[in-house]
Design a protein around this motif. Structure first.
Motif, PDB file in Angstrom:
ATOM      1  N   TRP A 126      -5.931   3.221   3.357  1.00 35.65           N
ATOM      2  CA  TRP A 126      -5.387   3.696   2.217  1.00 35.65           C
ATOM      3  C   TRP A 126      -3.932   4.037   2.434  1.00 35.65           C
ATOM      4  CZ3 TRP A 126      -6.399   2.505  -2.548  1.00 35.65           C
ATOM      5  CH2 TRP A 126      -7.723   2.320  -3.007  1.00 35.65           C
ATOM      6  N   SER A 155      -1.422   0.971   2.449  1.00 31.81           N
ATOM      7  CA  SER A 155      -1.653   0.092   1.116  1.00 31.81           C
ATOM      8  C   SER A 155      -1.089   1.009   0.046  1.00 31.81           C
ATOM      9  CB  SER A 155      -3.198  -0.096   0.729  1.00 31.81           C
ATOM     10  OG  SER A 155      -3.821   1.218   0.492  1.00 31.81           O
ATOM     11  N   CYS A 207       2.132  -0.232  -2.068  1.00 32.41           N
ATOM     12  CA  CYS A 207       1.859  -0.325  -3.509  1.00 32.41           C
ATOM     13  C   CYS A 207       2.896   0.472  -4.108  1.00 32.41           C
ATOM     14  CB  CYS A 207       0.163  -0.029  -3.784  1.00 32.41           C
ATOM     15  SG  CYS A 207       0.060   0.580  -5.540  1.00 32.41           S
ATOM     16  N   SER A 250      -1.836 -10.530  -2.257  1.00 28.52           N
ATOM     17  CA  SER A 250      -3.398 -10.301  -1.798  1.00 28.52           C
ATOM     18  C   SER A 250      -3.546 -10.644  -0.611  1.00 28.52           C
ATOM     19  CB  SER A 250      -4.379 -11.281  -2.761  1.00 28.52           C
ATOM     20  OG  SER A 250      -3.948 -10.755  -4.268  1.00 28.52           O
ATOM     21  N   VAL A 288      -5.033  -2.699  -2.822  1.00 32.22           N
ATOM     22  CA  VAL A 288      -6.519  -2.945  -2.937  1.00 32.22           C
ATOM     23  C   VAL A 288      -6.716  -3.565  -1.700  1.00 32.22           C
ATOM     24  CG1 VAL A 288      -8.242  -4.349  -3.900  1.00 32.22           C
ATOM     25  CG2 VAL A 288      -6.593  -2.950  -5.497  1.00 32.22           C
ATOM     26  N   SER A 289      -5.936  -4.719  -1.289  1.00 33.11           N
ATOM     27  CA  SER A 289      -6.334  -5.634  -0.143  1.00 33.11           C
ATOM     28  C   SER A 289      -6.600  -4.710   1.281  1.00 33.11           C
ATOM     29  CB  SER A 289      -5.373  -6.731  -0.189  1.00 33.11           C
ATOM     30  OG  SER A 289      -3.975  -6.444   0.174  1.00 33.11           O
ATOM     31  N   VAL A 327      -9.853  -3.182   0.961  1.00 30.79           N
ATOM     32  CA  VAL A 327     -10.969  -4.157   1.030  1.00 30.79           C
ATOM     33  C   VAL A 327     -11.262  -4.910   2.373  1.00 30.79           C
ATOM     34  CG1 VAL A 327     -11.614  -6.326   0.099  1.00 30.79           C
ATOM     35  CG2 VAL A 327     -10.856  -4.541  -1.570  1.00 30.79           C
TER      36      VAL A 327
END
Length: 465
Positions: free
Chosen positions: A59, A62, A66, A267, A396-397, A400
């Motif tokens: 996170w 990301s 982000c 993505s 998100v990617s 994930v």
């Protein structure tokens, strides 16, 4: 600065102070994108220190990506309303502060805020205005200028990856973040180089307006003489908000397709940078060699930036810029599909070379392709939207991908996700391009009239037999 903005409009100089703008943008990409990539080197350190799993640690990376992309429209807004110089200086201060505060982190949640949000916000205020300034200063050599400016990401990765590793070994991850905070403060110096410029096409009201404020979706053509500019009186009836004039390109079909392609691209493109080093360590590659893979990727990225920029500026290739972009993205996707088969340092080196080259190629072409669609006047606002579209996929990617690693116990599904997303991005643009091409050919065939013949419509009644 205010006096510089009021100067008479000029054509893009394609040189002169423009090369200083390129130099400033180069350092901005070093301090933003290269530093963001090098955060993956802290991945294992954060995981071990705070005792968290892959998904929770991912996170951090990301959130940086982000925040940088999600706040990109804010960078465009400040750059348009005040100046790019103000936006970059303010962003440099925020990014540096975020890195310094991160060195005192006591939990991952602390890093989510300081490194993920505050540093990402600072990067956002710097990145979009600096890139837009390059597009304002260059026209004929735009792709080459962008190639040089965006190569800062590769050069920065090549230099910073081993340096960050050494800093972690000597000063721990806290000391390394503190030193990076001082390094990133150079963004404030870069902002001082961004001298404002007013182009000729920016002097006029952007679009023709009717009584109901209906806008033509086509971007205005670049004018070459002052006589071709519409007079102020022609636009006195323009009553629509400034927002509608600056963001009219959102209704353009070509931009909508391009934006959808960027979502697929975002993505998949960040996953290899997050998980290449952890994957290399997992298959038995030494830590120094794993960090060196990032350096190889970075230096080849530079070659992709500059060579693709130079090639797509050639007259015979300039009209095929979008196809070059599709090819680069598609090749990146194919590389990701093969990486689970590469389980030694000797095999991962070719991956870093090929992936790095095409990464540099498509990154240099993103602002060029966007400019070809919306025009130079609206490039800053369009780039803000383009990078904003990267925000959610960037957020998100990586988690994930981390969840897939935690669930499956391997990195195969993560890299397959990246590869299929990149290939889908290229295929979407390619499919729409082919459909448009076939429709154009069909229309040309229908409207073509042979010499010596005339089309007419008979007014006589048909005779029944």
């Amino acid at each position: 600065m205010a006096q510089e903005k009021k100067r008479a409009g000029v054509l893009p100089p394609d040189g002169g102070w423009g090369w200083m703008i390129v130099a400033g943008c180069f350092v901005v990409t070093v301090c933003t994108r290269a530093v963001t990539r090098c955060i993956s080197i802290f991945f294992v350190e954060f995981q071990m220190h705070f005792g968290r799993d892959y998904s929770g640690t991912a996170w951090i990376h990301s959130l940086v990506d982000c925040s940088t992309m999600f706040c990109a429209p804010l960078g465009s807004l400040i750059g348009n309303q005040l100046s790019c110089r103000v936006a970059v200086i303010l962003g440099g201060f925020l990014a540096s502060t975020g890195l310094v505060l991160s060195s005192f982190a006591t939990s991952l949640e602390y890093l989510y805020l300081s490194l993920g949000f505050l540093t990402g916000l600072g990067f956002a205020l710097c990145y979009t205005p600096a890139i837009a300034m390059v597009g304002a200063y260059f026209s004929e050599r735009k792709a080459l200028a962008y190639g040089i400016a965006m190569s800062g990401s590769g050069i920065g990765t090549f230099i910073l990856a081993p340096v960050v590793q050494v800093l972690i070994e000597y000063y721990s991850w806290r000391g390394a973040l503190l030193i990076l905070g001082g390094f990133v403060s150079n963004l404030c110096v870069c902002g001082a180089l961004l001298r404002p410029i007013t182009l000729k096409e920016e002097e006029a009201c952007p679009l023709p307006v009717d009584t109901e404020c209906g806008y033509d979706v086509k971007p205005p053509a670049v004018t070459s003489t002052a006589e071709e500019q519409p007079v102020d009186g022609e636009h006195q009836g323009c009553r629509c908000p400034q927002f509608m004039r600056e963001y009219h390109f959102l209704l353009m079909p070509d931009f909508i397709v391009l934006a959808a392609s960027f979502v697929f691209l975002a993505s998949g493109c960040s996953l290899p940078f997050v998980y290449l080093v952890p994957y290399a360590l997992d298959v038995g590659v030494r830590h120094h060699h794993a960090a060196f893979l990032m350096s190889i990727l970075g230096v080849i990225d530079i070659i992709g930036n500059i060579t693709f920029g130079w090639l797509t500026d050639r007259r015979w290739l300039k009209k095929y810029r979008t196809l070059c972009y599709m090819f680069a993205v598609g090749m990146e996707g194919l590389c990701c599909l093969f990486i689970p088969l590469l389980r030694t340092f000797a095999l991962l080196v070719p991956f870093s070379v090929v992936y790095g080259y095409f990464d540099g190629a498509y990154v240099a072409l993103i602002p060029v392709v966007t400019s070809d669609v919306v025009g130079t006047t609206y490039l800053s606002s369009a780039l803000g939207v383009v990078y904003f579209l990267h925000a959610i996929p960037y957020l998100v990617s990586p988690p994930v991908g981390g969840w897939l690693v935690d669930t499956t116990g391997t990195y195969t599904a993560t890299f397959f996700l990246s590869g299929f997303a990149l290939i889908s991005s290229a295929l979407l643009l390619f499919t729409v391009t082919m459909i448009r091409h076939c429709q154009k050919m069909k229309k040309d065939m229908q409207t073509k009239v042979p010499k010596g013949t005339h089309k007419y419509t008979s007014t006589l009644p048909k005779i029944r037999t």
